[in-house]
Design an enzyme around this catalytic site. Structure first.
Site, PDB file in Angstrom:
ATOM      1  N   HIS A 182       0.858  -1.220  -0.046  1.00 25.41           N
ATOM      2  CA  HIS A 182       0.008  -0.136   0.020  1.00 25.41           C
ATOM      3  C   HIS A 182       0.831   1.203  -0.060  1.00 25.41           C
ATOM      4  CE1 HIS A 182      -3.516  -2.533   1.441  1.00 25.41           C
ATOM      5  NE2 HIS A 182      -3.703  -2.267   0.349  1.00 25.41           N
ATOM      6  N   HIS A 282      -6.515  -3.031 -11.599  1.00 27.34           N
ATOM      7  CA  HIS A 282      -7.111  -2.829 -10.221  1.00 27.34           C
ATOM      8  C   HIS A 282      -8.396  -2.616 -10.094  1.00 27.34           C
ATOM      9  CE1 HIS A 282      -7.857  -0.807  -6.088  1.00 27.34           C
ATOM     10  NE2 HIS A 282      -6.896  -1.431  -5.729  1.00 27.34           N
TER      11      HIS A 282
END
Length: 463
Positions: A182, A282
């Site tokens: 992340h 994504h």
């Protein structure tokens, strides 16, 4: 629409000849900002335009606006662009993938994510991973770093490595294992983590450094041979230029809903191909982004898919498997799917005696959802229940009355001798009221009623 940890925004575009296209965007934050952008730029560039002119639409958003395009504008464009592609497919009577060059493959690999929500204990995470593989996944992604930001202490790194090691041992060497970061670490910490994880052969390390600085990723690239993935927070080609051209990442993960939609992602695929970059879009969206191709199925193809799911999973009831006016599709579904399970008409019948009579005559379903608020009267709903019972259709009593709904619907279901009652999620107060009232009725010695469970379904038991 609110969902766990993010909100889904849906856009519908309607043409002057009655077609409706649907687009979708996920925003973790700034949903109100997105809605304002949709209103402002929609009125400026979308209303009155031709849905086939998606290149022109993108140019207007990206060039005619003086301000730099970013997450919000590209997300708004994505919603409109996706809806336009939906309209193109509907206008031409073909699925969108045919308009993008046709089928390249019939199956697309998928990996499991979000499965590792438990304590940061290696054995606990490994147990969950084993369950994921048992469900048929051959790839899974995990984030073993907890709440660490920027740096990682030696103790925290040992825990993270132990989790990855336990997962790898449990799922075996053939399962693909992706490690999520992340974008939370500085380059030195990211390199340290990569070296510690090399022996467990991760498929890729995702967002090892923050996404806004290609120089940080360049440092990581120089010190590890492990595949790197990034791009979910990229919104323009400029955001990815150095990453793609310099080979700083092996996998580009642009998000269709933040990269200008289908038009933007299609261009990105063509641009990354000469650089031998893999593209893994994504996606943490909802039904439109995840299963758009399903809405382009023919009824027969959709019934084939449902039949496959029913053969693989213990499906005991199907509610509204086809469109409400697709009577021929419902008849075909009944012939193939009815045996041993419930085929429940909700929007098909809308608690309407005439529609129910047609469904009975054409053998379209074996159960009907009855809602007092659809007929407007309790007596009218009772007549539909009697009509269904006379035709030996199961009755499922329900209502959609919001927070004002009390337990009265449970009394009606029992009083009418309904076969089932639809409660829904018991996390909502009005649905808990129905459940509690059913328990009260069952405990009343003067009422001959009890919980039937699977025995109340067609076929007498769950399969």
């Amino acid at each position: 629409m609110g969902t766990p940890w993010r909100e889904l925004t849906f856009v519908e575009l309607e043409t002057d000849d009655g077609l409706c296209g649907v687009g979708e965007v996920r925003m973790v934050n700034k949903t109100d900002t997105l809605l304002a952008c949709l209103r402002e730029l929609g009125e400026r560039y979308v209303l009155g335009s031709d849905p086939f002119d998606t290149e022109l639409l993108a140019q207007r958003f990206q060039w005619q606006e003086y301000g730099r395009v970013g997450e919000v504008a590209q997300s708004a464009l994505a919603a409109f662009d996706t809806a336009c592609w939906d309209l193109k497919g509907k206008a031409l009577g073909v699925p969108v993938w045919r308009l993008l060059g046709g089928a390249l493959r019939r199956r697309v690999p998928a990996y499991a994510n979000g499965w590792y929500r438990t304590e940061r204990d290696p054995s606990a995470v490994a147990e969950l991973a084993a369950g994921v593989v048992a469900r048929g996944y051959r790839a899974l992604k995990t984030n073993p770093f907890g709440a660490a930001v920027a740096e990682l202490t030696s103790a925290e790194l040992r825990v993270a490595v132990a989790i990855v090691a336990a997962v790898r041992e449990r799922v075996g060497d053939d399962a693909q294992l992706m490690v999520e970061r992340h974008g939370r670490f500085v380059p030195s910490a990211a390199v340290r983590i990569a070296h510690a994880l090399e022996e467990y052969a991760p498929e890729w390390l995702e967002e090892p450094t923050p996404p806004y600085h290609a120089g940080s990723l360049r440092q990581v690239r120089a010190h590890t041979a492990l595949p790197l993935a990034t791009g979910e927070r990229a919104h323009t080609f400029a955001d990815l230029r150095e990453i793609v051209e310099e080979g700083l990442a092996d996998v580009v993960q642009a998000d269709l809903t933040h990269f200008g939609g289908i038009t933007g992602l299609h261009k990105l695929a063509g641009w990354t191909a000469p650089y031998d970059r893999l593209l893994a879009p994504h996606n943490v969206c909802g039904p439109v982004a995840l299963d758009r191709e399903a809405r382009s199925y023919t009824p027969d193809a959709w019934i084939d898919r449902l039949a496959q799911r029913c053969a693989r999973y213990p499906v005991v009831s199907l509610e509204d498997p086809l469109a409400e006016d697709d009577w021929s599709g419902w008849r075909a579904a009944y012939e193939r799917l009815e045996r041993g399970r419930q085929l429940l008409g909700n929007d098909l019948f809308v608690t309407d005696p005439d529609r129910l009579a047609r469904g009975i005559a054409e053998r379209c379903a074996n159960a009907v959802l009855v809602k007092p608020n659809q007929t407007g009267t309790v007596s009218g709903t009772a007549r539909v229940v009697e009509q269904a019972r006379a035709a030996k259709l199961a009755t499922v009593v329900s209502a959609r009355s919001g927070e004002s709904e009390d337990h009265w619907i449970a009394d009606l279901a029992v009083g009418w001798g309904g076969d089932q009652i639809k409660i829904g999620s018991t996390t909502r107060s009005e649905r808990t009221a129905k459940w509690n009232r059913l328990l009260e009725i069952e405990s009343d010695p003067h009422v001959a009623s009890s919980y039937a469970g699977a025995a109340g379904l067609p076929g007498g038991r769950a399969r």
